[in-house]
Design an enzyme around this catalytic site. Structure first.
Site, PDB file in Angstrom:
ATOM      1  N   ARG A 127      40.248  -4.415  62.475  1.00 31.57           N
ATOM      2  CA  ARG A 127      39.219  -4.770  63.448  1.00 31.57           C
ATOM      3  C   ARG A 127      38.588  -6.101  63.060  1.00 31.57           C
ATOM      4  O   ARG A 127      38.554  -6.484  61.891  1.00 31.57           O
ATOM      5  CB  ARG A 127      38.139  -3.682  63.510  1.00 31.57           C
ATOM      6  CG  ARG A 127      38.535  -2.506  64.396  1.00 31.57           C
ATOM      7  CD  ARG A 127      37.421  -1.488  64.503  1.00 31.57           C
ATOM      8  NE  ARG A 127      37.183  -0.820  63.242  1.00 31.57           N
ATOM      9  CZ  ARG A 127      36.196  -1.088  62.396  1.00 31.57           C
ATOM     10  NH1 ARG A 127      35.297  -2.000  62.697  1.00 31.57           N
ATOM     11  NH2 ARG A 127      36.087  -0.437  61.271  1.00 31.57           N
ATOM     12  N   TYR A 161      45.877  -4.934  67.476  1.00 30.62           N
ATOM     13  CA  TYR A 161      45.501  -3.918  66.494  1.00 30.62           C
ATOM     14  C   TYR A 161      44.713  -2.767  67.133  1.00 30.62           C
ATOM     15  O   TYR A 161      43.828  -2.992  67.972  1.00 30.62           O
ATOM     16  CB  TYR A 161      44.667  -4.550  65.361  1.00 30.62           C
ATOM     17  CG  TYR A 161      44.108  -3.490  64.434  1.00 30.62           C
ATOM     18  CD1 TYR A 161      44.944  -2.856  63.515  1.00 30.62           C
ATOM     19  CD2 TYR A 161      42.785  -3.082  64.522  1.00 30.62           C
ATOM     20  CE1 TYR A 161      44.457  -1.847  62.706  1.00 30.62           C
ATOM     21  CE2 TYR A 161      42.289  -2.077  63.707  1.00 30.62           C
ATOM     22  CZ  TYR A 161      43.131  -1.454  62.797  1.00 30.62           C
ATOM     23  OH  TYR A 161      42.642  -0.448  62.015  1.00 30.62           O
ATOM     24  N   LYS A 198      37.576   2.986  69.945  1.00 31.04           N
ATOM     25  CA  LYS A 198      36.250   2.519  69.522  1.00 31.04           C
ATOM     26  C   LYS A 198      35.483   1.857  70.673  1.00 31.04           C
ATOM     27  O   LYS A 198      34.270   2.029  70.793  1.00 31.04           O
ATOM     28  CB  LYS A 198      36.368   1.532  68.364  1.00 31.04           C
ATOM     29  CG  LYS A 198      37.182   2.038  67.206  1.00 31.04           C
ATOM     30  CD  LYS A 198      36.524   3.200  66.514  1.00 31.04           C
ATOM     31  CE  LYS A 198      37.401   3.629  65.343  1.00 31.04           C
ATOM     32  NZ  LYS A 198      36.746   4.471  64.377  1.00 31.04           N
ATOM     33  N   HIS A 205      30.739   8.678  65.376  1.00 31.01           N
ATOM     34  CA  HIS A 205      31.920   8.367  64.561  1.00 31.01           C
ATOM     35  C   HIS A 205      32.109   9.493  63.545  1.00 31.01           C
ATOM     36  O   HIS A 205      31.838   9.322  62.358  1.00 31.01           O
ATOM     37  CB  HIS A 205      31.663   7.021  63.863  1.00 31.01           C
ATOM     38  CG  HIS A 205      32.870   6.426  63.218  1.00 31.01           C
ATOM     39  ND1 HIS A 205      32.775   5.513  62.182  1.00 31.01           N
ATOM     40  CD2 HIS A 205      34.193   6.583  63.454  1.00 31.01           C
ATOM     41  CE1 HIS A 205      33.988   5.143  61.818  1.00 31.01           C
ATOM     42  NE2 HIS A 205      34.867   5.778  62.575  1.00 31.01           N
ATOM     43  N   SER A 212      34.885   3.826  58.432  1.00 32.04           N
ATOM     44  CA  SER A 212      36.339   3.735  58.517  1.00 32.04           C
ATOM     45  C   SER A 212      36.948   3.678  57.117  1.00 32.04           C
ATOM     46  O   SER A 212      36.412   3.019  56.230  1.00 32.04           O
ATOM     47  CB  SER A 212      36.735   2.453  59.259  1.00 32.04           C
ATOM     48  OG  SER A 212      36.139   2.435  60.528  1.00 32.04           O
ATOM     49  N   CYS A 244      37.230   5.971  54.822  1.00 32.88           N
ATOM     50  CA  CYS A 244      36.516   6.701  53.766  1.00 32.88           C
ATOM     51  C   CYS A 244      36.940   8.164  53.729  1.00 32.88           C
ATOM     52  O   CYS A 244      36.217   9.014  53.203  1.00 32.88           O
ATOM     53  CB  CYS A 244      35.011   6.608  53.959  1.00 32.88           C
ATOM     54  SG  CYS A 244      34.344   4.975  53.634  1.00 32.88           S
ATOM     55  N   THR A 295      40.070  11.500  57.981  1.00 30.08           N
ATOM     56  CA  THR A 295      41.282  12.231  58.355  1.00 30.08           C
ATOM     57  C   THR A 295      41.626  13.263  57.275  1.00 30.08           C
ATOM     58  O   THR A 295      41.970  14.401  57.576  1.00 30.08           O
ATOM     59  CB  THR A 295      42.448  11.245  58.605  1.00 30.08           C
ATOM     60  OG1 THR A 295      42.004  10.273  59.559  1.00 30.08           O
ATOM     61  CG2 THR A 295      43.675  11.949  59.137  1.00 30.08           C
ATOM     62  N   ASP A 347      38.020  11.514  63.999  1.00 27.93           N
ATOM     63  CA  ASP A 347      37.380  10.190  64.040  1.00 27.93           C
ATOM     64  C   ASP A 347      36.166  10.121  64.959  1.00 27.93           C
ATOM     65  O   ASP A 347      35.199   9.460  64.629  1.00 27.93           O
ATOM     66  CB  ASP A 347      38.421   9.146  64.480  1.00 27.93           C
ATOM     67  CG  ASP A 347      37.955   7.706  64.268  1.00 27.93           C
ATOM     68  OD1 ASP A 347      37.315   7.439  63.230  1.00 27.93           O
ATOM     69  OD2 ASP A 347      38.221   6.855  65.123  1.00 27.93           O
ATOM     70  N   ARG A 388      48.637   1.684  59.194  1.00 26.25           N
ATOM     71  CA  ARG A 388      48.177   2.841  59.962  1.00 26.25           C
ATOM     72  C   ARG A 388      49.324   3.661  60.502  1.00 26.25           C
ATOM     73  O   ARG A 388      50.442   3.169  60.668  1.00 26.25           O
ATOM     74  CB  ARG A 388      47.333   2.347  61.152  1.00 26.25           C
ATOM     75  CG  ARG A 388      46.037   1.644  60.756  1.00 26.25           C
ATOM     76  CD  ARG A 388      44.929   2.614  60.578  1.00 26.25           C
ATOM     77  NE  ARG A 388      43.712   2.043  60.014  1.00 26.25           N
ATOM     78  CZ  ARG A 388      42.535   2.676  60.079  1.00 26.25           C
ATOM     79  NH1 ARG A 388      42.415   3.835  60.685  1.00 26.25           N
ATOM     80  NH2 ARG A 388      41.472   2.128  59.507  1.00 26.25           N
TER      81      ARG A 388
HETATM   82  O1  SAT Z   1      38.904   0.927  64.560  1.00 30.62           O
HETATM   83  S1  SAT Z   1      40.167   1.615  64.317  1.00 30.62           S
HETATM   84  O2  SAT Z   1      40.353   2.651  65.290  1.00 30.62           O
HETATM   85  O3  SAT Z   1      41.236   0.662  64.427  1.00 30.62           O
HETATM   86  C1  SAT Z   1      40.173   2.305  62.789  1.00 30.62           C
HETATM   87  C2  SAT Z   1      38.861   2.311  62.157  1.00 30.62           C
HETATM   88  O4  SAT Z   1      38.455   1.266  61.653  1.00 30.62           O
HETATM   89  O5  SAT Z   1      38.182   3.363  62.131  1.00 30.62           O
HETATM   90 MN    MN Z   2      37.012   5.393  62.662  1.00 31.05          MN
END
Ligand code: SAT
Ligand code: MN
Length: 585
Positions: A70, A198, A207, A227, A249, A251, A254, A276, A366
């Protein structure tokens, strides 16, 4: 046109007139369409087929090396008033932003196909779900959207029934970082994104819609777009608690969402509702109910192995699109800490692997994979009502200070705990990795409006119900003097979640401290792990002097939000500061 919705038909026409594609395709979301998209990308070299025997239906995509995460510095919230976007967002005047981007979109799809992807975030039959349409010139986006959301004909029918949808216009443009922008127009429910392929920049349902635009919608409609992962914890007695956890993100959301309990908790059943994003609604019963708006996972690959998270590892064995991992000589995907005894032949750029040059897989490489591949996928993910939430958990990566776990005293204090979160930055966004920054509710990059208003919105739930979830804070990432992790993490985090559940059920006592309720060290089960009582004591202690410093840092941070910062939060913080001071005295 292929829709009965005039607003959608007009918009598609308007976008086509601007971007000038060779062809327009309306996506139906079928498997045949997905397969055709894959075939087309195999032919053009956008995708490579991975080893069919070990990884059926798996593909590798290598992105442009400048387009791997991102781009927060190029992400804008373009509300009419700058104040509404807040100091937590980059802002641009909407008129100026549209003009700037329309210049870039002008003719950008010449020689390309324009895909129209109707989608639904959330179960297709849920009143809590929301519609969107993404227009893109990227087959990679179409294929990934098919994995991540409910797309195609059923979503279009929903749009035609309800008449409302979020607009998302995307083009990979020429991938020039100088011409890359991710713009949100909350008042118009409109997203414009150009110059990146991306995930977080290009899969606009995720997001851009499900967090930035949805957080704005949620505020006006009285719910929360967060989030957070959603995990189900079924006790040996057969009772299931659903817990929603907010971490920045990369951390471990998942991993936590599909955790495998250790031997000591083998009679517990853990199921994943989401990994997420979580949309929370207060229902008549006074509880917060959650849906996962997504239908797939877009997770970080490196570090995933049979031991750290076998569920995630197994999820990736088929039907996955890998982006920016390495490959072995046998054409299997490879990444750091895969620990399968094999060696990478090529790195993520497709060059011969050379450890001197860098890792084989990009640190933010990813996978995209359907949620249903997860061995512990919860069927409740499809339920139109969602699931009732027993506990909300906030956290981040903190080497020091934050204890392994503590519980907020009440809702208002819990909102302060969430709002005060800080975390070391990760490779999920370009720039700043390793630096500590304030990341309230793990929403710093994702809140589509002023954090001051956002905190007030969170606080407003406090007076609406006395059955709200309890709020906790966790930190899996404490390090000792030698820089080693003090807590084993991964599946062992079940030990902490079990304490959280016990607290929700009123089964275990806790110590009251100025920052909240902490476990008595003996109440966290450490049987079978190599964590000494001394370490536990340290993980569960409150360093008063350091916390006073923290409280003063938080106060400074809150001051950035000026008038918009709710008084209740400031007085809650000053109560904590006084409690810390009087305890230290
Ligand atoms: O923003 S993404 O969905 O690409 C992944 C993340 O940073 O949580
Ligand atoms: Mn995320």
């Amino acid at each position: 046109m292929t829709t009965k919705n005039d607003a959608l038909a007009d918009w598609v026409e308007e976008v086509a007139a601007l971007t000038k594609p060779d062809k327009i395709v309306w996506c139906d979301g079928s498997d045949a369409e997905y397969n055709a998209m894959i075939d087309q990308m195999l032919e053009s070299g956008t995708l490579m087929r991975l080893n069919e025997e070990t990884h059926p239906n798996c593909y590798l995509h290598r992105s442009d090396p400048s387009d791997v995460a991102r781009v927060e510095h190029l992400t804008f919230v373009c509300s009419k008033s700058e104040e509404d976007a807040g100091p937590n967002n980059h802002w641009m005047d909407p008129v100026e932003a549209h003009a700037k981007l329309d210049t870039l979109f002008d003719g950008c799809m010449q020689g390309r196909t324009m895909y129209v992807i109707p989608y639904c975030m959330g179960p297709i039959d849920s009143p809590l779900s929301r519609n969107g349409v993404e227009i893109t010139d990227s087959p990679y986006v179409v294929a990934n959207m098919k994995i991540m959301a409910r797309i195609g004909t059923p979503a279009l029918e929903r749009i035609e029934r309800e008449g409302t949808f979020v607009r998302g216009l995307h083009s990979t443009g020429d991938l020039d970082p100088e011409k890359r922008f991710i713009m949100h127009f909350p008042e118009e429910l409109y997203i414009k994104s150009i110059g990146s392929g991306y995930g977080g920049n290009a899969l606009l349902g995720k997001k851009c819609h499900a967090l930035r635009i949805a957080s704005w919608q949620a505020r006006t409609e009285g719910w929360l777009a967060e989030h957070m992962l959603i995990v189900g914890l079924e006790s040996p007695q057969g009772e299931t608690h659903y817990v929603a956890c907010a971490f920045p993100s990369a951390c471990g959301k998942t991993n936590l969402a599909m955790l495998i309990p250790p031997e000591q908790y083998k009679d517990w059943k853990v199921t994943t509702v989401g990994d997420d994003i979580c949309w929370l609604h207060l229902r008549e019963d006074g509880r917060l109910w959650a849906i996962n708006p997504e239908s797939g996972y877009f997770g970080v690959v490196p570090g995933t192995n049979e031991w750290s998270n076998k569920n995630a590892y197994d999820t990736l064995k088929s039907d996955a699109i890998f982006t920016n991992v390495g490959v072995t000589a046998g054409n299997e995907p490879w990444w750091e800490e895969k620990d399968d005894g094999k060696e990478p032949a090529l790195d993520w750029k497709g060059n011969a692997y050379d450890p001197e040059v860098g890792p084989a897989a990009h640190p933010n490489s990813r996978f995209t994979v359907p949620a249903k591949n997860n061995p512990v996928y919860s069927r409740m993910s499809e339920h139109p009502d969602g699931v009732p939430i027993s506990a909300l958990v906030f956290g981040g990566r903190r080497k020091e200070l934050a204890p392994l776990v503590y519980e907020a005293k009440d809702w208002t204090h819990g909102v302060l705990v969430g709002a005060s979160c800080a975390s070391e930055m990760t490779a999920a966004a370009i720039g700043g990795a390793g630096q500590i920054r304030r990341d309230p509710m793990a929403m710093k990059p994702f809140c589509g409006y002023n954090f001051g208003d956002y905190f007030a919105h969170w606080l407003s739930f406090g007076s609406k119900s006395d059955k709200l979830p309890k709020i906790f804070h966790v930190n899996w990432f404490r390090r000792d003097k030698d820089g080693k992790f003090m807590w084993p993490g991964f599946g062992e985090n079940m030990r902490v979640l079990a304490w959280v559940v016990d607290r929700c059920e009123g089964k275990v006592e806790a110590r009251e401290t100025p920052i909240g309720f902490l476990p008595n060290p003996e109440d966290i089960n450490t049987d079978g792990i190599d964590v000494s009582m001394e370490t536990m004591q340290e993980l569960l202690s409150v360093d008063l002097a350091k916390w006073e410093q923290e409280a003063s840092d938080i106060n400074k941070y809150f001051a950035e939000f000026g008038e918009r910062m709710p008084e209740t939060m400031l007085s809650e913080l000053s109560k904590i500061s006084s409690a810390l001071q009087s305890k230290a005295a």
